[in-house]
Design an enzyme around this catalytic site. Structure first.
Site, PDB file in Angstrom:
ATOM      1  N   ASP A  91      -6.121 -18.487  -3.902  1.00 57.76           N
ATOM      2  CA  ASP A  91      -7.382 -19.250  -3.571  1.00 57.76           C
ATOM      3  C   ASP A  91      -6.813 -20.479  -2.517  1.00 57.76           C
ATOM      4  O   ASP A  91      -7.659 -21.234  -2.114  1.00 57.76           O
ATOM      5  CB  ASP A  91      -7.964 -19.876  -4.703  1.00 57.76           C
ATOM      6  CG  ASP A  91      -8.548 -18.869  -5.636  1.00 57.76           C
ATOM      7  OD1 ASP A  91      -8.965 -17.796  -5.095  1.00 57.76           O
ATOM      8  OD2 ASP A  91      -8.593 -18.980  -6.829  1.00 57.76           O
ATOM      9  N   ASP A 139      -5.177 -10.844 -15.525  1.00 55.39           N
ATOM     10  CA  ASP A 139      -6.397 -11.530 -15.223  1.00 55.39           C
ATOM     11  C   ASP A 139      -7.344 -11.377 -16.128  1.00 55.39           C
ATOM     12  O   ASP A 139      -7.750  -9.944 -16.550  1.00 55.39           O
ATOM     13  CB  ASP A 139      -6.647 -11.419 -13.776  1.00 55.39           C
ATOM     14  CG  ASP A 139      -6.896 -12.758 -12.963  1.00 55.39           C
ATOM     15  OD1 ASP A 139      -7.706 -13.356 -13.614  1.00 55.39           O
ATOM     16  OD2 ASP A 139      -6.114 -13.238 -12.233  1.00 55.39           O
ATOM     17  N   ASP A 173       0.710  -1.165   0.004  1.00 55.67           N
ATOM     18  CA  ASP A 173      -0.129  -0.154   0.099  1.00 55.67           C
ATOM     19  C   ASP A 173       0.865   1.333   0.120  1.00 55.67           C
ATOM     20  O   ASP A 173       1.653   1.562   0.926  1.00 55.67           O
ATOM     21  CB  ASP A 173      -0.795   0.023   1.165  1.00 55.67           C
ATOM     22  CG  ASP A 173      -1.646   1.219   1.229  1.00 55.67           C
ATOM     23  OD1 ASP A 173      -1.806   1.871   0.323  1.00 55.67           O
ATOM     24  OD2 ASP A 173      -2.280   1.555   2.457  1.00 55.67           O
ATOM     25  N   ASP A 227      -3.974   3.903   2.709  1.00 53.77           N
ATOM     26  CA  ASP A 227      -5.523   3.524   2.764  1.00 53.77           C
ATOM     27  C   ASP A 227      -5.806   2.149   3.137  1.00 53.77           C
ATOM     28  O   ASP A 227      -6.994   1.797   3.312  1.00 53.77           O
ATOM     29  CB  ASP A 227      -6.332   3.802   1.654  1.00 53.77           C
ATOM     30  CG  ASP A 227      -6.061   3.222   0.440  1.00 53.77           C
ATOM     31  OD1 ASP A 227      -5.078   2.185   0.594  1.00 53.77           O
ATOM     32  OD2 ASP A 227      -6.525   3.374  -0.714  1.00 53.77           O
ATOM     33  N   ASP A 236      -9.435 -16.642 -15.970  1.00 59.65           N
ATOM     34  CA  ASP A 236     -10.285 -17.288 -14.949  1.00 59.65           C
ATOM     35  C   ASP A 236     -11.348 -18.334 -15.101  1.00 59.65           C
ATOM     36  O   ASP A 236     -12.101 -18.141 -16.281  1.00 59.65           O
ATOM     37  CB  ASP A 236     -10.978 -16.128 -14.347  1.00 59.65           C
ATOM     38  CG  ASP A 236     -11.504 -16.230 -12.759  1.00 59.65           C
ATOM     39  OD1 ASP A 236     -10.709 -16.507 -11.844  1.00 59.65           O
ATOM     40  OD2 ASP A 236     -12.822 -16.202 -12.712  1.00 59.65           O
TER      41      ASP A 236
HETATM   42  C1  NOJ Z   1     -11.223 -18.225  -9.686  1.00 61.34           C
HETATM   43  C2  NOJ Z   1     -10.229 -17.134  -8.950  1.00 61.34           C
HETATM   44  O1  NOJ Z   1      -9.184 -17.599  -8.885  1.00 61.34           O
HETATM   45  C3  NOJ Z   1     -11.303 -16.835  -7.550  1.00 61.34           C
HETATM   46  O2  NOJ Z   1     -10.402 -16.241  -6.912  1.00 61.34           O
HETATM   47  C4  NOJ Z   1     -12.530 -16.297  -7.956  1.00 61.34           C
HETATM   48  O3  NOJ Z   1     -13.260 -16.430  -6.693  1.00 61.34           O
HETATM   49  C5  NOJ Z   1     -13.212 -17.186  -8.941  1.00 61.34           C
HETATM   50  N1  NOJ Z   1     -12.141 -17.794 -10.032  1.00 61.34           N
HETATM   51  C6  NOJ Z   1     -14.528 -16.529  -9.558  1.00 61.34           C
HETATM   52  O4  NOJ Z   1     -13.764 -15.662 -10.179  1.00 61.34           O
END
Ligand code: NOJ
Length: 555
Positions: free
Chosen positions: A332, A100, A23, A27, A201
């Site tokens: 994730d 992404d 950051d 913020d 994604d």
């Molecule tokens: C996969 C992404 O890596 C994840 O973070 C996201 O919640 C889902 N796709 C939906 O976009």
């Protein structure tokens, strides 16, 4: 543009999750100027490519994976001018930028959806997947990845729309050629700015089986599993080939498709260069090995023999036929040192062992922010300290199903996505030096011990081990090109494999346990022919591996 320069085969990618990276303006939220401040650090690590999780305008229901406007930068992250400056600074340092691409769904606040909702004859109606209810209920029984039904009812037109993720992430209708064209134009906007590729994604979910049949309802489940009808669907290869022809083939870029539920056979179809789809995919089988039936929240210890079998299957199937991406971590997944390693007395040793085990395989390695300093999972006692929609929704659903608070928190500690999303620990000052304000999610309390500053000061740190792995990949073609053979297949704690190329050979020996491991004769008899290339310990007796030891030998 058809190019034989498959530069991404020799590259190492570093993933930035911008909200948690650095950051610059106090913020509490990471931003683009914060990334620019740290580019020299990434250059020192030696990575070639940066993959940036979404930085587009978003209401942040799913931290930017719900996009409101594909061509505007999220206010909290900066401006288009900041973006342009960042791209220039990345290129100046001879690195590349992969963005992404989230086009399975948008935010429900995207103008397309705002229009689509208005009426059944709105020109944007068919940009999304609308259906009538089935006897007053949802059109089918599919569950959303974030708990609850995958359908939401909309009063205005008395129909339901599909959302595989949160209800603020309506799925786009790829059957509609106009939608596809708009997506391709948007991709060209970014590529024409000079970006170097896309991470796509859940891209293998864009083709849904017509009719959207009900999924199997597992025991104790509230919703059916629709995945056979939307993962690797009937038109997926056609859509990707079209995208490739219309967009990707015109630029010298790299592409990686995030593709849950794929087998090596699927992966070959997606990544074989002759088929003109994507360069590589992210697969998930190895990330599911510590889950019991019913999904990721049902915990099960890792069985190393299964992990070895799985990695071997992918390594051998894709050799000369497609291309692997190699990863232990992303935004994730929980932190690998806490998951497959030991984040207590062997944190440094096991983080290095895991790194070596992965980086000597064939494929393009991905490093997730903080992995290079061995960041660990967190365990906040209160649900209030968690931010992730998946975690929070699951908590409430499991509460209704009768799980206790403790049971649910145990799952969250092991698998919650916020494990990966606490701020990067830059130094031992307040909030790990991530922000001068209050961070949007608490910093991992171990920041005083685990941080970039102390890693850079210690020549034996995990950071320098990653740096070495990256430089070896550049020096040694065998790491990029060699074949793969698993050794000591049934050993419960030893992950041993051999790579061969021309007349060279690499032997990789990794001890996945806190106990000493005596190598069997079959392996020790070969060792005298080899020289040690890399190890996470001082030189010792190669016939006995110390706790979490990794030794890589070369012939
Ligand atoms: C996969 C992404 O890596 C994840 O973070 C996201 O919640 C889902 N796709 C939906 O976009």
């Amino acid at each position: 543009m058809k190019t034989n320069d498959q530069w991404w085969k020799k590259s190492v990618v570093y993933q930035i999750y911008p909200r948690s990276f650095n950051d610059s303006n106090g913020d509490g939220i990471g931003d683009i100027q914060g990334i620019i401040e740290k580019l020299d650090y990434l250059k020192l690590l030696g990575v070639d490519v940066i993959w940036l999780s979404p930085i587009y305008d978003s209401p942040n229901d799913d931290n930017g994976y719900d996009i409101r406007d594909y061509q505007t930068i999220m206010d909290e992250f900066g401006t288009t001018a900041d973006f342009d400056q960042m791209l220039e600074e990345i290129h100046k340092r001879d690195m590349k930028l992969v963005m992404d691409l989230v086009v399975n769904h948008t935010s429900d606040e995207h103008e397309w959806f705002v229009q689509s909702k208005k009426s059944k004859d709105n020109p944007y109606r068919d940009y999304y997947i609308w259906r009538e209810g089935n006897k007053g209920k949802e059109p089918n029984n599919w569950g959303s990845f974030f708990s609850g039904s995958a359908w939401d009812y909309d009063e205005t037109t008395n129909e339901y729309y599909l959302h595989l993720f949160s209800k603020k992430q309506p799925d786009l209708n790829w059957e509609n050629p106009k939608l596809r064209e708009e997506v391709y134009d948007m991709m060209k906007y970014w590529l024409d700015k000079g970006i170097d590729g896309f991470r796509m994604d859940v891209i293998n979910m864009i083709s849904k089986q017509p009719g959207l049949p009900d999924g199997v309802l597992g025991e104790g489940q509230l919703h059916g599993d629709g995945s056979p009808f939307f993962m690797n669907g009937p038109r997926i290869h056609e859509f990707l080939q079209e995208m490739n022809q219309e967009v990707l083939s015109k630029y010298p870029i790299m592409t990686v498709g995030e593709m849950p539920g794929t087998t090596p056979d699927d992966a070959i179809l997606y990544t074989n260069p002759d088929r003109n789809e994507v360069n590589m995919i992210f697969t998930f089988e190895h990330m599911d090995l510590d889950s019991a039936p019913g999904g990721k929240w049902n915990l099960k210890p890792l069985n190393l023999v299964e992990l070895k079998e799985n990695q071997t299957k992918w390594q051998t199937a894709l050799h000369n036929k497609g291309w692997n991406s190699l990863y232990w971590n992303n935004h994730d997944q929980p932190r690998i040192v806490s998951r497959f390693g030991n984040d207590k007395e062997y944190r440094v040793k096991s983080a290095k062992m895991l790194a070596a085990c992965l980086h000597f395989m064939q494929g393009t390695p991905y490093i997730y922010q903080g992995e290079e300093i061995g960041m660990t999972n967190v365990a906040f006692t209160s649900l209030e300290d968690y931010r992730d929609i998946e975690t929070i929704n699951m908590y409430h659903e499991r509460k209704l199903l009768g799980f206790t608070h403790e049971e649910i928190m145990t799952s969250i500690y092991a698998k919650g996505r916020d494990n990966a999303r606490t701020p990067v620990q830059w130094d031992d000052s307040q909030h790990g030096g991530f922000t001068s304000g209050t961070p949007w999610i608490k910093t991992n309390p171990r920041y005083k011990e685990i941080n970039v500053k102390s890693a850079l000061e210690d020549p034996q740190s995990i950071f320098y081990f990653y740096q070495k792995l990256i430089s070896l990949r550049k020096e040694m073609d065998i790491i990029v090109e060699g074949d793969f053979q698993l050794l000591a297949k049934n050993h419960p704690t030893l992950f041993a494999y051999e790579r061969k190329w021309k007349n060279e050979s690499l032997l990789v020996l990794c001890n996945f346990s806190a106990n000493e491991l005596v190598l069997e004769e079959e392996l020790t008899s070969r060792i005298p022919e080899y020289k040690v290339l890399l190890s996470n310990y001082e030189a010792g007796n190669t016939a006995v591996l110390r706790p979490y030891e990794a030794v890589v030998l070369k012939k």
